[in-house]
Design a protein around this motif. Structure first.
Motif, short mmCIF file in Angstrom:
data_model
loop_
_atom_site.label_atom_id
_atom_site.label_comp_id
_atom_site.label_asym_id
_atom_site.label_seq_id
_atom_site.Cartn_x
_atom_site.Cartn_y
_atom_site.Cartn_z
N PHE A 1 50.45 39.76 42.02
CA PHE A 1 49.49 40.66 41.38
C PHE A 1 49.08 41.79 42.31
CE2 PHE A 1 49.18 37.01 38.61
CZ PHE A 1 48.93 37.56 37.36
N TRP B 1 50.39 44.89 33.94
CA TRP B 1 49.52 44.18 34.87
C TRP B 1 48.09 44.69 34.68
CZ3 TRP B 1 51.86 40.58 38.12
CH2 TRP B 1 53.26 40.63 38.19
N THR C 1 40.11 42.85 31.98
CA THR C 1 40.17 41.60 31.22
C THR C 1 38.79 41.24 30.69
OG1 THR C 1 39.73 40.19 33.14
CG2 THR C 1 42.03 40.80 32.72
N HIS D 1 39.49 37.61 36.82
CA HIS D 1 40.86 37.34 37.24
C HIS D 1 41.82 38.31 36.55
CE1 HIS D 1 39.64 33.67 39.26
NE2 HIS D 1 38.96 33.33 38.17
N PRO D 2 42.97 38.60 37.19
CA PRO D 2 43.94 39.52 36.59
C PRO D 2 44.73 38.86 35.47
CG PRO D 2 44.81 38.65 38.64
CD PRO D 2 43.39 38.12 38.51
N PHE D 3 45.54 39.65 34.82
CA PHE D 3 46.33 39.18 33.67
C PHE D 3 47.63 39.98 33.67
CE2 PHE D 3 47.53 38.20 29.37
CZ PHE D 3 46.79 37.09 28.98
N LEU E 1 44.91 30.67 37.54
CA LEU E 1 45.64 31.19 36.40
C LEU E 1 46.62 30.16 35.86
CD1 LEU E 1 46.44 34.86 37.51
CD2 LEU E 1 44.31 33.87 36.66
N GLY F 1 47.38 34.39 33.09
CA GLY F 1 46.00 34.80 33.30
C GLY F 1 45.10 33.60 33.18
N GLU F 2 43.82 33.85 33.03
CA GLU F 2 42.88 32.75 32.80
C GLU F 2 42.88 32.49 31.29
OE1 GLU F 2 38.50 31.48 34.53
OE2 GLU F 2 38.89 33.58 34.02
N GLU G 1 42.21 34.59 26.25
CA GLU G 1 41.55 34.61 27.55
C GLU G 1 40.34 33.68 27.53
OE1 GLU G 1 41.18 38.38 29.94
OE2 GLU G 1 41.51 39.22 27.95
#
Length: 611
Positions: A28, A110, A116, A121-123, A159, A213-214, A229
Motif C-alpha cells: 500500500f 488504491w 474509505t 485503513h486503506p483499501f 485487512l 481492506g477492512e 467496509e
C-alpha cells in the motif's frame, strides 16, 4: 502472427494457458503489487509464447522447476493493447514470471484511509473488464482464453481480502513460502497475513477480481453473503436491500439450469467503483449507489446473477461479440425480475432500456457502425465504445426470437444453449449456427443478418406495452405542455417510475418548470441516484444554474461511469456557455484522484471530444 482478438497480442498458433498460480504482495505504501505468476500450459511447448501486459515491470522470466532464466522480450507498447511480453520456450509446460505493477495500473484503485468509510485503513480493488487484467499480471488477456487460478495474497493486518475464487485459508506468513519475486524479509514482515484462494473453474481473465481492506460480511442465505467496509452503515443497508438474493438464485436455476459456481456472494465497494456491478463469479462487485432503500436496487444484482449463466458460463470470444454477454444477460435479468418482482416491474425495465437505446442511436449518429451487434473493433478502445447497444439491442433481438417461436420453445432453446456451450467462449457466428440448427427456418421468419450486422434499430424491434409504462410516457408528454404530475398520480412511484418519466422529457424545458418539478418532489436530492442524475442532466441542459452545486456534489460523491458520462457530457457541451465547461473541468480536476483509472480515462475522452 495470427491474433485471436483485436484487443490482445495472443497468437492463435500458440497454446492457451490453463492455470495461473499467483503470489501477490500488496504494498500500500507504493500503490503496487510485487508478484509472481506460474503460468501452466496444457502440453509442453517450444517456440515463442506471447502474453499481454500493461504498465507492468518484469524482473525475470524463469523455468519454474530449475529457476534458470528463459529468454524474453518486450516490444514497443500499443496505446490500447499495452505491451507484448514474448517468452521463448524449449519443451516447457510452464513459465514463471516475476513482476511488479505500476501505481498507474488501469485495473487497480488504491484508496488512502481518508478515502474509505472508516478513515483508518486503506483499501484496494481491481476492475479487469474489458482488457485490464494485463495491468495486474501478465496473461493472455482475451475472453477466448479461459484459465483456472490460485492465489496467495500477502497483506497487512487487520485487512482481509476477497476474490472471484474460493477462500481456503488465512494464516501468518512463514519463511520459505514466498515466490522469488518477494524477499523473505518482506513476505514475513511482522504485522502481515497471508490469505489463500483457488478458482477451480475456467474463467476469462477479465473475471479475475481482488479486493482488500477492512471488510465485514453478513449471511443472506446458505450460499449468499454480502460484504462491505467494516465500520460503515453500508453493510446493514446492503443486507436489507439484497435480502431476497437467495430466492433470485433459485429462480435463475429454474429458468436457466443449475447454478455452477457454488456461491453467489456480493461485495459493496467504495463509491469510486466505476460500474453498477461486475459479475465476477463467486464475488460480485457492486457500487453503493444500488442501495436504494426499497429493494429495487436488487435488480442490478439480478443482472449480475444472470451473468452466472450468460457471460460467465458462456462468454463472448472477443469484445466484438460483447452482445452475447450483455444482450443475453439483460434478457435473463428481466425474466428473473418478472418472477420475483412482477411483470410491470420488468416492463418498466424494458421501457427504460428502450429509451436508452434510442439515445444511443443519437450518440453514434456519426459512427453508426457501432450500433451493430457484431462490431469491428480493431484500433478501438472497448471502454470508449461501451454503450447500451449490446445490452438493449441484444435484448430486443432475443425478445424478437421469443415472440416468434413462443416463450416455452425459447426457454427450451436457452437451456439447451447454456448446457451445450457452458465453460466455453463463442462468437456470434457460432450462436447463429446453433439457433438455425435448433429452430429450423428461423432465418426465414426473422432477418438475422439485419439484426446482427445492420445499423440502427430494426423495424421489428418493439417498445414495451403496459398500463404503467403508457401512463408514465403520457405524463411526460403532458409536462411539455406545462403540467406537473399531481401527487396522487405519482403516489405509488418508486425510483424506476421517476427515471422513466425523466428520460421521456425533452432535453430542454423551461427552467421554471424544472425548478417547479423539483420544488414539489425533491428530485435533485433523491436517494435514488438514477433519479437524481436524470434530473440533474435535465437541469444542466435546461440552463438551470441553481443546480450546479448539486451537480458538483454528485460528481464528487460517486465514480460510477453511468453517472459521470451524462453529467460531464452535459457540462462540456455547454450549449454555447463557457460557465458549464469551466465548471466541468474544475470539478474533474478536483475529483480526478477519487475516480477509478478507467473512469478517469472516460471523462478525459469526453473533454477531448468537446474541445
Amino acid at each position: 502472427m495470427a491474433p485471436v482478438d483485436p484487443h490482445s497480442f495472443t497468437d492463435s498458433l500458440q497454446p492457451f494457458a490453463t492455470h495461473v498460480a499467483l503470489t501477490l504482495f500488496l504494498d500500500f505504501s507504493s500503490s503496487s503489487i510485487i508478484g509472481s505468476a506460474v503460468i501452466s500450459l496444457p502440453t509442453s511447448h517450444s517456440g515463442p509464447l506471447t502474453f499481454d501486459s500493461r504498465a507492468i515491470s518484469i524482473s525475470a522470466v524463469l523455468d519454474p522447476v530449475s529457476l534458470s532464466p528463459l529468454p524474453y522480450s518486450s516490444s514497443s507498447s500499443d496505446p490500447i493493447k499495452g505491451t507484448p511480453l514474448t517468452v521463448t520456450l524449449n519443451h516447457h509446460s510452464a513459465v514463471l514470471i516475476l513482476f511488479s505493477t505500476s501505481p498507474t495500473s488501469s485495473a487497480l484503485q488504491w484508496l488512502s484511509p481518508a478515502q474509505t468509510s472508516s478513515r483508518t485503513h486503506p483499501f484496494v480493488f481491481t476492475q479487469c473488464q474489458s482488457i485490464h487484467a494485463r495491468s495486474v499480471f501478465p496473461c493472455q488477456d482475451t475472453p477466448a482464453a479461459r484459465i483456472r487460478y490460485s492465489a496467495r495474497i500477502n497483506l497487512p493486518l487487520p485487512l482481509s481480502a476477497v476474490m472471484s475464487a474460493s477462500k481456503l485459508a488465512r494464516r501468518n506468513p512463514a519463511a520459505g513460502e514466498a515466490a522469488p519475486a518477494v524477499p523473505d524479509s518482506l513476505w514475513c514482515a511482522p504485522g502481515r497475513v497471508v490469505e489463500e484462494f483457488t478458482m477451480d473453474q475456467p474463467i476469462p481473465p477479465y473475471l479475475f477480481a481482488l479486493a482488500a481492506g477492512e471488510i465485514g460480511g453478513r449471511d443472506l442465505g446458505p450460499r449468499t453473503r454480502v460484504y462491505a467496509e467494516s465500520g460503515s452503515d453500508v453493510l446493514d443497508a446492503a443486507a436489507k436491500e439484497f435480502a431476497g438474493v437467495e430466492e433470485m438464485v433459485r429462480v435463475g436455476e429454474a429458468l436457466f439450469g443449475p447454478y455452477e459456481w457454488e456461491r453467489f456472494d456480493l461485495l459493496v465497494l467504495p463509491p469510486s467503483f466505476p460500474y453498477g456491478g461486475m459479475e465476477n463469479p463467486r464475488m460480485v462487485f457492486l457500487t453503493p449507489t444500488v442501495i436504494k432503500g426499497d429493494a429495487t436496487g436488487a435488480q442490478v444484482v439480478a443482472h449480475e446473477l444472470a451473468h452466472s449463466w450468460t457471460g460467465n458460463l458462456i462468454t463472448n470470444k472477443t469484445n466484438e461479440d460483447f452482445w452475447l454477454n450483455e444482450g443475453f444477460t439483460t434478457y435473463a435479468e428481466r425474466r428473473i425480475v418478472e418472477v420475483v418482482q412482477g411483470k410491470e416491474r420488468a416492463d418498466l425495465n424494458i421501457g427504460i432500456g428502450w429509451k436508452g437505446l434510442i439515445e444511443e442511436m443519437d450518440r453514434f449518429k456519426d459512427n453508426m457502425q457501432f450500433t451493430k451487434l457484431k462490431t469491428k473493433q480493431e484500433g478501438v478502445d472497448p471502454d470508449e465504445l461501451y454503450s447500451q447497444v449490446p445490452y438493449e439491442k441484444g435484448f430486443q433481438f432475443l425478445w424478437r426470437i421469443e415472440r416468434q417461436i413462443g416463450r416455452p420453445a425459447f426457454d427450451d432453446f436457452l437451456k439447451k444453449y447454456i448446457a451445450t456451450f457452458k465453460f466455453q467462449s463463442i462468437d456470434t457466428e457460432t450462436f447463429l449456427e446453433f439457433l438455425k440448427a435448433n429452430v429450423p427456418g428461423i432465418e426465414n421468419q426473422i432477418n438475422l443478418q439485419l439484426w446482427v450486422e445492420g445499423t440502427g434499430i430494426p423495424p421489428d424491434a418493439m417498445e414495451p406495452e403496459s398500463k404503467i409504462y403508457t401512463k408514465i410516457v403520457s405524463l411526460a408528454q403532458e409536462f411539455k405542455l406545462g403540467k406537473i404530475p399531481r401527487e396522487d398520480e405519482v403516489a405509488e412511484w418508486n425510483g424506476q417510475e421517476w427515471e422513466l418519466y425523466l428520460e421521456n422529457l425533452p432535453n430542454y424545458v423551461d427552467p421554471t418548470q424544472v425548478a417547479a418539478l423539483d420544488a414539489r418532489y425533491g428530485l435533485s436530492e433523491s436517494r435514488d441516484w438514477e433519479v437524481k442524475v436524470a434530473f440533474l442532466q435535465l437541469a444542466i441542459s435546461s440552463g438551470c444554474t441553481q443546480y450546479f452545486g448539486a451537480v458538483e456534489r454528485s460528481l464528487k460523491q460517486v465514480g460510477r461511469m453511468k453517472y459521470l458520462r451524462p453529467l460531464y457530457t452535459a457540462l462540456v457541451r455547454g450549449h454555447g456557455k463557457d460557465e458549464e465547461k469551466m465548471l466541468g473541468r474544475r470539478i474533474f480536476a478536483e475529483a480526478r484522484e477519487f475516480y477509478h483509472p478507467i473512469a478517469r480515462c472516460v471523462v478525459e475522452s469526453i473533454f477531448s471530444q468537446h474541445l
